[in-house]
Structures are given as structure tokens and as C-alpha cells.
Design a protein around this motif. Structure first.
Motif, short mmCIF file in Angstrom:
data_model
loop_
_atom_site.label_atom_id
_atom_site.label_comp_id
_atom_site.label_asym_id
_atom_site.label_seq_id
_atom_site.Cartn_x
_atom_site.Cartn_y
_atom_site.Cartn_z
N ASP A 905 -1.11 -6.36 8.77
CA ASP A 905 -1.01 -5.61 10.06
C ASP A 905 -1.01 -3.92 9.81
OD1 ASP A 905 2.05 -5.03 8.71
OD2 ASP A 905 2.49 -5.96 10.00
N GLY A 906 -1.55 -3.64 9.58
CA GLY A 906 -1.77 -1.63 8.44
C GLY A 906 -0.08 -1.21 8.14
N SER A 907 0.90 -1.99 8.49
CA SER A 907 2.43 -1.60 7.74
C SER A 907 2.61 -1.40 5.96
CB SER A 907 3.25 -2.82 8.30
OG SER A 907 3.01 -3.76 7.23
N ASP A 908 1.45 -2.08 5.45
CA ASP A 908 1.55 -2.17 3.85
C ASP A 908 0.33 -1.07 2.94
OD1 ASP A 908 3.88 -3.83 3.27
OD2 ASP A 908 3.44 -5.01 4.07
N ASP A 909 -0.04 -0.05 4.32
CA ASP A 909 -1.50 0.03 3.05
C ASP A 909 -0.94 1.21 2.12
OD1 ASP A 909 -3.94 1.88 3.45
OD2 ASP A 909 -4.16 2.57 5.31
N LYS A 910 -1.57 0.62 0.92
CA LYS A 910 -1.92 1.37 -0.22
C LYS A 910 -3.31 2.13 -0.04
CE LYS A 910 0.45 -2.94 -1.53
NZ LYS A 910 0.27 -3.90 -0.74
N THR A 911 -3.46 2.90 0.77
CA THR A 911 -5.08 3.68 0.22
C THR A 911 -4.53 5.20 -0.20
OG1 THR A 911 -6.12 2.63 2.46
CG2 THR A 911 -6.77 4.76 1.21
N ALA A 912 -3.17 5.73 -0.28
CA ALA A 912 -2.74 6.58 -0.62
C ALA A 912 -2.23 6.93 -2.14
CB ALA A 912 -1.26 7.55 0.47
N LEU A 913 -2.38 5.56 -2.28
CA LEU A 913 -1.32 5.56 -3.53
C LEU A 913 -2.87 5.00 -4.58
CD1 LEU A 913 1.75 2.74 -2.82
CD2 LEU A 913 1.34 5.68 -2.74
N THR A 914 -3.64 4.85 -3.99
CA THR A 914 -5.14 4.64 -4.81
C THR A 914 -5.45 5.41 -5.86
OG1 THR A 914 -6.62 3.90 -3.33
CG2 THR A 914 -5.46 2.34 -4.03
N TYR A 915 -6.58 5.80 -6.83
CA TYR A 915 -6.92 7.08 -6.99
C TYR A 915 -8.16 6.84 -7.63
CZ TYR A 915 -7.03 12.17 -9.17
OH TYR A 915 -7.92 12.51 -10.00
N GLU A 916 -8.22 5.35 -7.80
CA GLU A 916 -9.86 5.16 -8.39
C GLU A 916 -10.19 4.28 -7.29
OE1 GLU A 916 -8.86 6.89 -11.75
OE2 GLU A 916 -7.50 5.47 -10.68
N VAL A 917 -11.07 3.33 -7.27
CA VAL A 917 -11.58 2.36 -5.71
C VAL A 917 -13.46 1.36 -6.68
CG1 VAL A 917 -11.81 1.03 -3.90
CG2 VAL A 917 -9.71 2.70 -4.05
N PHE A 918 -12.98 0.49 -6.67
CA PHE A 918 -13.89 -0.57 -7.14
C PHE A 918 -14.83 -1.42 -5.66
CE2 PHE A 918 -15.36 0.10 -11.56
CZ PHE A 918 -13.41 1.01 -11.75
N VAL A 919 -15.31 -1.27 -5.27
CA VAL A 919 -15.47 -2.05 -3.33
C VAL A 919 -17.42 -2.17 -4.37
CG1 VAL A 919 -16.48 -2.09 -1.62
CG2 VAL A 919 -14.82 -0.43 -2.67
N GLY A 920 -17.73 -3.47 -4.44
CA GLY A 920 -18.99 -4.61 -4.38
C GLY A 920 -19.37 -4.65 -3.44
N ASP A 921 -19.73 -6.44 -2.90
CA ASP A 921 -21.02 -6.31 -1.48
C ASP A 921 -19.23 -7.68 -1.01
OD1 ASP A 921 -22.13 -7.69 0.15
OD2 ASP A 921 -22.66 -9.53 -1.13
N VAL A 922 -19.08 -6.72 -0.02
CA VAL A 922 -18.20 -7.22 1.04
C VAL A 922 -18.41 -8.63 2.30
CG1 VAL A 922 -16.80 -5.36 0.48
CG2 VAL A 922 -18.01 -5.40 2.32
N GLY A 923 -20.27 -8.61 1.77
CA GLY A 923 -20.09 -9.19 3.24
C GLY A 923 -21.04 -8.16 4.38
N GLY A 924 -21.39 -8.81 4.94
CA GLY A 924 -22.19 -7.70 6.49
C GLY A 924 -20.64 -8.27 7.59
N ASP A 925 -19.41 -8.75 7.61
CA ASP A 925 -18.06 -8.61 8.55
C ASP A 925 -18.16 -7.66 8.68
OD1 ASP A 925 -16.71 -9.93 9.74
OD2 ASP A 925 -15.07 -8.80 8.19
#
Length: 1015
Positions: A905-925
Motif C-alpha cells: 500500500d506504499g506504507s513500507d517503501d524501502k526505496t530510500a533505504l537501498t543503496y544498491e539494487v539488482f533488477v532482472g527480467d520482471v516480465g511485461g507487466d
């Protein structure tokens, strides 16, 4: 010795610590084929000679600061300006007779002139960062490679404008000519081995297993095969020549020195000498001020260039004279100071150039480490250019050829024009066009070509832009832009040229001109321009849109290997797992997001393997179990263990929440009264005890909450939605308390007691229903790790071996709920997945945090979606994100969807706490792509959505054998963010043959796929 961050050529300084030698087996790339495992002591290069002793016994200094804090002559602006002006020393005595040494030098020069077939270099020497010829002096500055990929269009346009402003400021400072040289240095794999060895505390070698030294050799071997290079651009700014008056006074003073002793003419000689000295001092001061202005301009935001060091000048001259040979050709880069005329003669002998008339290429040969190499060089020139939509739809025009993987080198000769000259030229051109128009219409009564009107309009636009512009971005230039293409033979070079011409078409024409020999010599500083063909007229913004120095930028030069970059040009991606903790003071939480089959487990396994080899403690929670094979590797013998948390081999009560969550230790430095945190308290001992007591209460409360959460996960939806479920569970857990000597069976007994004695009938009914449901679940085989035997409290983390480096927790037989199936249709065994995963994550977390704070640790958690499905699980993730920095934990947390880190629901957003992120194939959604962009901190609407949608495709995957191209690139591709850098990385391990046993352990089903980086 640490490599200076601002000096690309210093990567090859022989004074650096000796790296682990590379022993290349089999066929070798030319850039390192000559390296031997036991090479004899090489002779010192001329540039490494010891400083010459002066008659008074002192040594000649080459630019270092004196011990008394004063600047040495080599770096003093006035001294540099003196040498740059090239003023000869005047003597008032008689002409000195030639010595025997002078006669020998003259004879040697005569023989060299007679025997040398190559063209003699115009270069006569260097002074600090200035190269000199007989007529010109050029100051050189070094610009390091910069970022480009995955920046917003506005930021990329800002990069171009910043560099354009630098050119404008140079023109305003009186600079007329600039020679820019883009050079490449090999990726410093030897320096990586040195730095990595210092960074790591490697585990002891095991007899018969891959040793640490062999591991480093293998890593260097694999990285060399990609021929990765690092860019650096030299800006050569031509300095003003001496005035005619100053040169005339010097000549007159030299002529009058023979009559200095005459009565009358002697006074004239003294006066002329004084006049000449004054003129020289004024010019010297003006040039010193000019050099300071140039240094200030070049350090601006667009370039951030620094004056070239002697090491950098050394590399520029050697590299320019040896294009066509391996990059490290020509001896070691020592930077022993200024070049003299005899040094330039040695530079001429580094290579032998030959040109076959009509063939259109130059053959370059030379000796590298005792072995002769021959290369073929074709110099291409930028021809006609169409309007370039940079950065909206095109890469910068000077890096279009970089994806070919060829180490292209550039030479730009640029002339800067002031506003008045530009307007005069354009008006003259306008007059010519109008005369031609009248010639057609008035004299011959014909319709003129429409091209005349277009040229006239263009000239008027240029005049308008220059007159009305106040930013300086309309400053005009003329230039010649060459790039050198190197092949092993003529056919190879021609094929590369053809490929590059195809890459540049249709917007830019690459021309292969005649005079290849002279065009290649044009790359050397001080050499004259070969011809005036293909002159390009551009404003400074169009010139800057070349952005030759931009490249893939991510990671650092120590740490573990992740693969290679895949956007502009390939280079190894090195990651210091603990730089975020030790240097940047950031969180160690690292989300790894991709759909099943995208290589999450393989990538995490490779990171864990390399980290444990380097001395970190590793804890892995892998429910499906493929990473358990890591414990069987020979190098991890006796330091790795696998613990099954389900099945018949599991320990009863091993995941008892009351034992997994531990109490704080009183002897922890955090509770030491001498801690700076308590320095301002009146009673530090009381303050420390108060904090310890508060943390003890917090641990007890946390046990109660976790126990409630675990029991809730076992309930069906019908029981969860009952009005009194939450109060009954909390009431029972509070009755039991939060001490560590309890277990979940006591909570069940408390629930049963509530069902008997509570005065509220509704509560009693609810408690009885909960007890029946939970009692049934507690008897399942999967539940024995949560519910210990009667009369025991279970064996928590304290039962695990404390001296193990790698602990792997598996859950064989765990039945994961099917995707898309409502929880109301789950079987009891499937409902046990969430509580087991939750407590297993707590156990993995504890095994890491039990270690001392100062040691490095790697935590890998798979299937994070089951943790994020509960409030307690989200709390655990948040704790990992916030506490990982303090405890030096690199937490690799895998999930299939970005929502697991952004919050449902957007209340536990940890974007600000991540310094490194790995994103692979997430499909076409689209929703998953939007979440991935948010994790990567990339904006929407910039075209990144389409890129992520196609991230998983390495080719055309079809069942038709004739059209299937999916096999062409089986390496998994990842978008990786580290700090502000985002790059495309190919997880390719094709050359890491020394790790074949690791690949087999991680993916035993297909060695080919393992080498390609799948699974």
C-alpha cells in the motif's frame, strides 16, 4: 601503493606493488600474450633512470614539492612558462668551443638523419604538462571518462552544454586551436588483484582445492579476455607564441654578446640585454597567468580536467607513437620527468611504420616484451553529418562505434572562432550566395536552384544565432575528427571499418582518405595536420555532443565480480560489497528482483561464493536448496554447514520464536559506559544500564509479537476474520510472557485456558476454535521445528556451530502455495509455508547478527514475498535495512516483484533505504515495470519502460530451429543501481573456467547454461 584517482596513466606505473602474475593457458590475446610466469628482471627503461646528480651533489627534481614546502622549479608556473617560451640562454663571453660530447652528438644526429626512413617527429621536448615543437607549445589536460547511460534527457543535455561552455570559455580566453586525443588504457586487472588481496582476508587454502593465488590468477585471466579498456581524453591547448618584439630583442642580444667587452658597444649590449630581459619577464608572467586561467577553465563542471602529470604525458606520447600495437607497448610508464630531445629520439624508435601505396592502410610493427607484433591501422575521418537528434534518439556521435568492442582512439583538431570572425565569414558567404542568385535571375533569367535559398537561410540563421546568443553556445568551430581502427591484418581492418561505417550510417559518413601514413602521424602531439579535407563546421554544442569520454560507469576496482557492462562498451563490473557500510555509511539491503528463471539464485550464489572466499561470514536461507551444493566445494571443506529446517533431519524446536530472538548481551560495546553515547550523561553507568534494560524489554515484546504473527499465519481466512481472534492471541501470548525460556506450546495452553475460563462467551467460543485449529496444525510434520517436544524449549541458534564461515539453511519438502490460488484453498502444509519462512528468516538474521559487529557478513534470503505478506515480516525487512550498516551486513534479498520492497500500500517503501539494487527480467507487466523503475530511482516517461520490458530477451526465442536465436546470448542481463550509477550488466562467466566446479554446483543440470550465467 594506491593508484591516483585522477590519473588514468598511473594505472601502469611500475612503482606500484607487484600484482599476482597472470599465467595464461592456451591461445592468448595479443595484449598479454608475452607475459611469462617467471619473467627475468627487465632492464630499466630510459624514463625510469635515476635523477642525475648536479655538480653540487644535489639531485634534479622532476616536479615534487621541496621539503621546505616551496614549489620546485618543475611545477612553478614561472619556470614552466620560461621553458614553454623556449628562450635560449645568453652568454656575454666568447663562444664556447665544441666539446667531444657535442661532436659525438652531432655525428650521431647526422648518421640518424641519413639512415632513418621514418619522418622525424616535430616534438622537441616537454615541460611539466606542456609539449614543445620548434614553433608551438601545447598545454595538456586530462579528462576522465564520465557517465551517460540511464540519465534523463535533461541531464544528458546538460552534460553536452557543460562541455560546450568549456570550449566557449577557452575561446574567450584567447585560445584558437585545440588538439584533443582520446586514448585508452587496459582495464587494470593486475591492480585489481593487488587491491582485492589487500581488501580481503582470504580463508585458508585447502590442499587439492583452488588456492587463493590461483583464484586471483583465474579472475585476471577471465577479465583480460574481454579486452576491456578505460577511456581518458587529453585536451591539448595551443599556447600563444612569443611576440616578434621579444624574439627580435633576444636575437639582437645574442648577436651583441660578442662585443660585450667593448667600451661603447658594451653599454649598448647591456641595455639591449636589460630590455630583452624585461620583455621576457613580462611575457613569462603573461603566459603564467594564461596557464592559470586555462587550468581554472578546464576544471569546470563540463570537463573537470586536471593538468597532465609527467606519467600521463609519458603515456600519451608512447600510446600515440604505438597505435596499432598492444596498449601497453613501448615500455613501462614511469613518468620520470620532462622529455628532452634525446628522449624524443627514443620515442621515434618505438615503432616501424610502413605504407603500401594504394592499399589504404598503415602497417605498424614493434617489439613488446621481447616479442614482435604487427598491426594494421586505418584512420577514418568524420565526413558529412546529418542533423543529429542527440540525446533524444541517438548516442553521442563519438561513441556510436563503442558497442563494437573495438578500442577506438580519436584525434580532434579544432579551431575556435570568435563572434566577429564568424559574422564576417557568414556575411561574406551570404554575399556570394546573393551574387549567385543574381547571376541566375538577373543575368540569365533562370530559376535558381532551391539549394541556394536553403544555404542563404542557413547563413542568416547562423548570423542571428551568434548575434543574439548570450550563453556562448553558438560559438562556431571548424574541425577535423579522425578515429583509428586497428586490425591484425588488412582484411580484418577493412572488415572493422565496414562494420563501423554501417553503425554510423545513415546520419554520419566515415571517410577513408588517402595519405594514411600522414593521418596516423597526426595522432602524435606536435605533428602537423595531414590535410584540410572533410572540414566540419559546427557550433560548440554540436562538437560537445560527441561526448567521446562517456562510457559505462558502475562499481569500483576492488571486490567481487558481477559480470560485464553491456550498454556502450564491455568492462568488468567489480563490486565492493562493504563500501556502502565502511565508506558511504549506507544500508546493506540489496533487493534482487526478477521473475522465476531469471538467474537470481545463480547470481546470489556467485556473490556469496566470492565473498566467503574473501573472508566474509555467509548465511544463506534457500528454501528450494540449490545453494546447498556450495557447502560441498573443496575450498569450503570444514568451514561450511547445511542445516535442514524441515523434514526428518530437522531439529525439533529449531525455529522456536522465543529462542530464535535473543536477548542483548550486557558485555556488548553498545552498553559500555565509556561509549561516547553516554559521555554527556551525569551517570554514564546508570545510562548504559537503562539502555540495556530497555533493549531487554524490547526483545521480550518482540518475542510476543512474533509468536502472535506465527500463529496467525497458520489460521484459515475464516478464523483470521473473527472479531476476537487478535485479542485472544495477544492475551495468551502476554500470559506466557516474553522471556526466552518459553515456547509456542505454552501459548496454545494459554489459549485453551481462555476457552475455558474467560467470562465472555464470544471470546470463549473464539478461543476454543483457535485452539482446535492451531492444535491440529502443531501436529503436522512441518511444524515440529516450531513446536518443541513436551518439557523442552527447543534448540535455537545457540545449537549451531559458531566457527562455521558459511551456514546454509534449507527447507526440503516445503510446499509453496500455487501462484494465484486463494489462501482459502491452501492445504494445511501450504499454510505452514509462511510461518516457516518467517522464522527461518529470523534465524538467518540472528546467525548473522550474532557475529561481532566489525566482521564482514553476507546474508542471502530467498522468496521474500512470504515475509512481506505479514506485518512481522515487513518489520524484519525494515530491521535488516536499518541495522545492516551498523553490523556490516550485506543482505541480498530475492523477490519476484518490486512490490515486496515498495510495500503493498506504499506504507513500507524501502526505496530510500537501498543503496544498491539488482533488477532482472520482471516480465511485461506495466505495474511491475513501474515498481522496478521506482526501485532503480529512474523516472517514468523517458523510454526506460520499453528497455525493462525487453530486458529478459537475449535473442529471438522460438521453437523453429531455423529462426531461434535465443542461444546467441544466454548470459542473464541485469539493471544494477549502485549509488547514482545505473548500468546494464551481463552476468556472463564464459571465460571464468577456473570456477567451472562452482557453476556445476549451482546449476548441475547444464554446464553450458551455467557458464553462460543462467539459473
Amino acid at each position: 601503493m594506491t593508484v591516483p584517482e585522477n590519473d588514468i596513466a598511473a594505472l601502469f606505473d611500475p612503482k606500484l606493488d607487484d600484482p599476482v602474475p597472470v599465467i595464461p593457458p592456451g591461445a592468448l590475446p595479443p595484449s598479454w600474450a608475452a607475459v611469462q610466469s617467471h619473467s627475468p628482471q627487465r632492464a630499466r627503461a630510459w624514463s625510469e633512470a635515476e635523477p642525475a646528480h648536479t655538480p653540487d651533489g644535489s639531485e634534479h627534481d622532476h616536479g615534487e614539492d621541496d621539503t621546505d614546502g616551496h614549489t620546485s622549479p618543475a611545477t612553478d608556473p614561472d619556470h614552466v612558462a620560461d621553458k614553454a617560451l623556449g628562450r635560449q640562454r645568453r652568454r656575454t663571453g666568447k663562444k664556447r668551443a665544441k666539446s667531444a660530447t657535442d661532436r659525438d652528438k652531432a655525428a650521431a644526429k647526422t648518421r640518424a638523419d641519413r639512415e632513418r626512413k621514418a619522418v622525424r617527429l616535430k616534438l622537441t621536448g616537454t615541460s611539466a604538462n606542456i609539449t614543445r615543437t620548434a614553433t608551438t607549445s601545447t598545454a595538456w589536460f586530462v579528462q576522465r571518462q564520465g557517465p551517460w547511460n540511464f540519465r534523463t534527457t535533461g541531464k544528458q543535455r546538460r552534460f553536452i552544454q557543460d562541455e560546450a561552455i568549456i570550449l566557449t570559455n577557452l575561446q574567450k580566453a584567447g585560445v584558437n586551436k585545440v588538439h584533443r586525443r582520446l586514448v585508452r588504457t587496459p582495464f587494470p586487472v593486475a591492480q585489481w588483484a593487488v587491491d582485492h588481496d589487500k581488501w580481503a582476508t582470504p580463508i585458508p587454502d585447502v590442499p587439492g582445492a583452488l588456492s587463493w593465488a590461483d583464484y586471483l590468477r583465474g579472475q585476471q585471466h577471465a577479465m583480460l579476455w574481454s579486452n576491456a579498456t578505460i577511456k581518458g581524453r587529453y585536451w591539448g591547448i595551443e599556447l600563444p607564441q612569443r611576440s616578434s618584439l621579444g624574439q627580435g630583442l633576444d636575437w639582437t642580444a645574442r648577436m651583441l654578446r660578442y662585443v660585450a667587452d667593448w667600451p661603447l658597444l658594451g653599454r649598448v649590449c647591456t641595455g639591449v640585454n636589460s630590455w630583452a630581459d624585461d620583455a621576457f619577464e613580462r611575457e613569462q608572467k603573461a603566459l603564467a597567468d594564461h596557464l592559470a586561467t586555462l587550468e581554472r577553465i578546464m576544471s569546470g563542471r563540463g570537463v573537470k580536467a586536471t593538468p597532465a602529470t609527467p606519467t600521463a604525458i609519458d603515456y600519451l606520447l608512447r600510446r600515440s607513437a604505438t597505435i596499432g600495437l598492444p596498449l601497453e607497448a613501448g615500455g613501462a610508464i614511469a613518468g620520470a620527468g620532462d622529455w628532452e630531445e634525446t628522449d624524443v629520439a627514443a620515442l621515434e624508435d618505438l615503432t616501424d611504420l610502413s605504407l603500401t601505396p594504394g592499399d589504404g592502410y598503415t602497417t605498424v610493427s614493434g617489439v613488446v616484451d621481447g616479442r614482435k607484433y604487427t598491426g594494421v591501422v586505418i584512420v577514418m575521418t568524420i565526413g558529412r553529418m546529418a542533423p543529429l537528434p542527440i540525446p533524444e534518439r541517438m548516442l553521442p556521435w563519438q561513441i556510436i562505434g563503442d558497442p563494437s568492442g573495438e578500442p577506438l582512439e580519436w584525434s580532434d583538431r579544432i579551431e575556435l572562432h570568435d563572434k566577429a570572425k564568424t559574422i564576417r565569414t557568414m556575411r561574406s558567404l551570404t554575399g556570394k550566395i546573393e551574387s549567385q542568385f543574381d547571376h541566375y535571375t538577373v543575368e540569365h533569367d533562370q530559376v535558381p536552384p532551391k539549394e541556394l535559398a536553403e544555404q542563404h537561410a542557413r547563413a542568416q540563421d547562423v548570423i542571428s544565432d551568434v548575434e543574439e546568443d548570450h550563453s556562448g553556445l553558438s560559438t562556431r568551430t571548424t574541425g577535423w575528427y579522425r578515429l583509428a581502427v586497428v586490425g591484425t591484418d588488412p582484411d580484418d581492418a577493412r572488415q572493422k571499418v565496414s562494420d563501423l561505417q554501417e553503425m554510423y550510417a545513415p546520419h554520419i559518413a566515415l571517410e577513408q582518405e588517402h595519405g594514411q601514413y600522414q593521418l596516423l602521424r597526426e595522432f602524435i602531439p606536435g605533428e602537423p595536420q595531414a590535410n584540410i579535407a572533410n572540414k566540419r563546421h559546427m557550433d560548440v554544442e554540436a562538437v560537445a555532443a560527441g561526448m567521446a569520454t562517456v562510457s559505462d560507469r558502475i562499481g569500483d576496482r576492488r571486490g567481487v565480480v558481477l559480470g560485464e557492462t553491456g550498454s556502450i562498451s564491455p568492462r568488468p563490473v567489480i563490486w565492493d560489497l562493504f563500501a556502502a557500510h565502511e565508506i558511504k555509511h549506507k544500508s546493506g539491503l540489496t533487493p534482487i528482483v526478477a521473475v522465476p528463471g531469471s538467474g537470481k539464485t545463480f547470481l546470489a550464489g556467485m556473490i556469496v561464493y566470492q565473498a566467503v572466499r574473501a573472508g566474509a561470514y555467509g548465511v544463506v536461507l534457500d528454501p528450494s536448496g540449490p545453494l546447498a551444493a556450495l557447502a560441498g566445494l573443496p575450498e569450503f571443506r570444514d568451514i561450511a554447514r547445511v542445516y535442514a529446517l524441515t523434514g526428518r533431519d530437522s531439529r525439533a524446536g529449531a525455529l522456536n520464536p522465543y529462542r530464535v530472538i535473543t536477548d542483548p548481551r550486557r558485555d556488548d560495546p553498545e552498553y559500555d559506559a565509556r561509549n561516547v553515547e553516554f559521555a554527556r550523561d551525569a551517570d554514564p553507568f546508570a545510562a548504559a544500564q537503562s539502555k540495556f534494560d530497555a533493549d531487554m524489554r524490547a526483545a521480550a515484546a518482540e518475542r510476543v509479537e512474533v509468536a502472535v504473527s506465527v500463529l496467525k499465519m497458520m489460521l484459515t481466512e475464516r478464523h483470521l476474520h473473527l472479531e476476537h481472534t487478535e485479542p485472544v492471541l495477544h492475551m495468551a501470548a502476554n500470559v506466557v510472557g516474553g522471556d526466552s525460556n518459553h515456547n509456542l506450546r505454552e501459548v496454545l495452553a494459554a489459549i485453551q485456558s481462555i476457552g475455558v475460563s474467560d467470562p465472555d462467551q464470544a471470546v470463549k467460543t473464539c478461543a476454543n476454535g483457535l485452539y482446535q485449529q492451531l492444535s491440529l496444525m502443531s501436529e503436522l510434520t512441518e511444524a515440529r521445528v516450531l513446536f518443541p517436544e513436551e518439557g523442552t524449549i527447543g534448540s535455537g541458534a545457540d545449537a549451531f556451530d559458531a566457527d562455521i564461515r558459511l551456514t546454509i539453511l534449507t527447507m526440503p519438502g516445503l510446499q509453496l502455495p500455487p501462484e494465484g490460488t486463494p489462501s482459502s484453498q491452501w492445504t494445511p502444509q501450504q499454510r505452514m509455508t509462511a510461518p516457516l519462512m518467517h522464522m527461518a528468516a529470523w534465524l538467518a538474521n540472528r546467525l548473522v547478527y550474532e557475529k561481532p559487529r566489525h566482521v564482514r557478513k553476507v546474508l542471502f534470503l530467498d522468496e521474500n514475498k512470504y515475509l512481506e505478506s505479514t506485518g512481522a515480516g515487513r518489520t524484519l525487512n525494515l530491521r535488516i535495512a536499518r541495522d545492516s550498516r551498523k553490523f556490516k551486513v550485506r543482505a541480498l534479498v530475492c523477490s519476484q516483484l518490486p512490490d515486496d520492497f515498495l510495500g503493498l500500500d506504499g506504507s513500507d517503501d524501502k526505496t530510500a533505504l537501498t543503496y544498491e539494487v539488482f533488477v532482472g527480467d520482471v516480465g511485461g507487466d506495466p505495474h511491475a515495470i513501474e515498481g522496478a523503475l521506482k526501485l532503480l530511482k529512474l523516472p517514468t516517461g523517458q523510454g526506460f519502460e520499453q528497455f525493462l520490458a525487453e530486458l529478459g530477451s537475449g535473442g529471438e526465442d522460438t521453437l523453429d530451429e531455423d529462426t531461434d536465436t535465443s542461444y546467441q546470448d544466454e548470459a542473464r542481463r541485469w539493471m544494477i543501481r549502485m549509488a547514482d550509477d545505473v548500468e546494464l550488466v551481463r552476468s556472463s562467466w564464459i571465460h571464468y573456467v577456473h570456477l567451472a566446479h562452482v557453476f556445476a554446483a549451482l546449476n548441475s543440470s547444464s554446464a553450458k547454461n551455467a557458464l553462460g550465467g543462467t539459473a
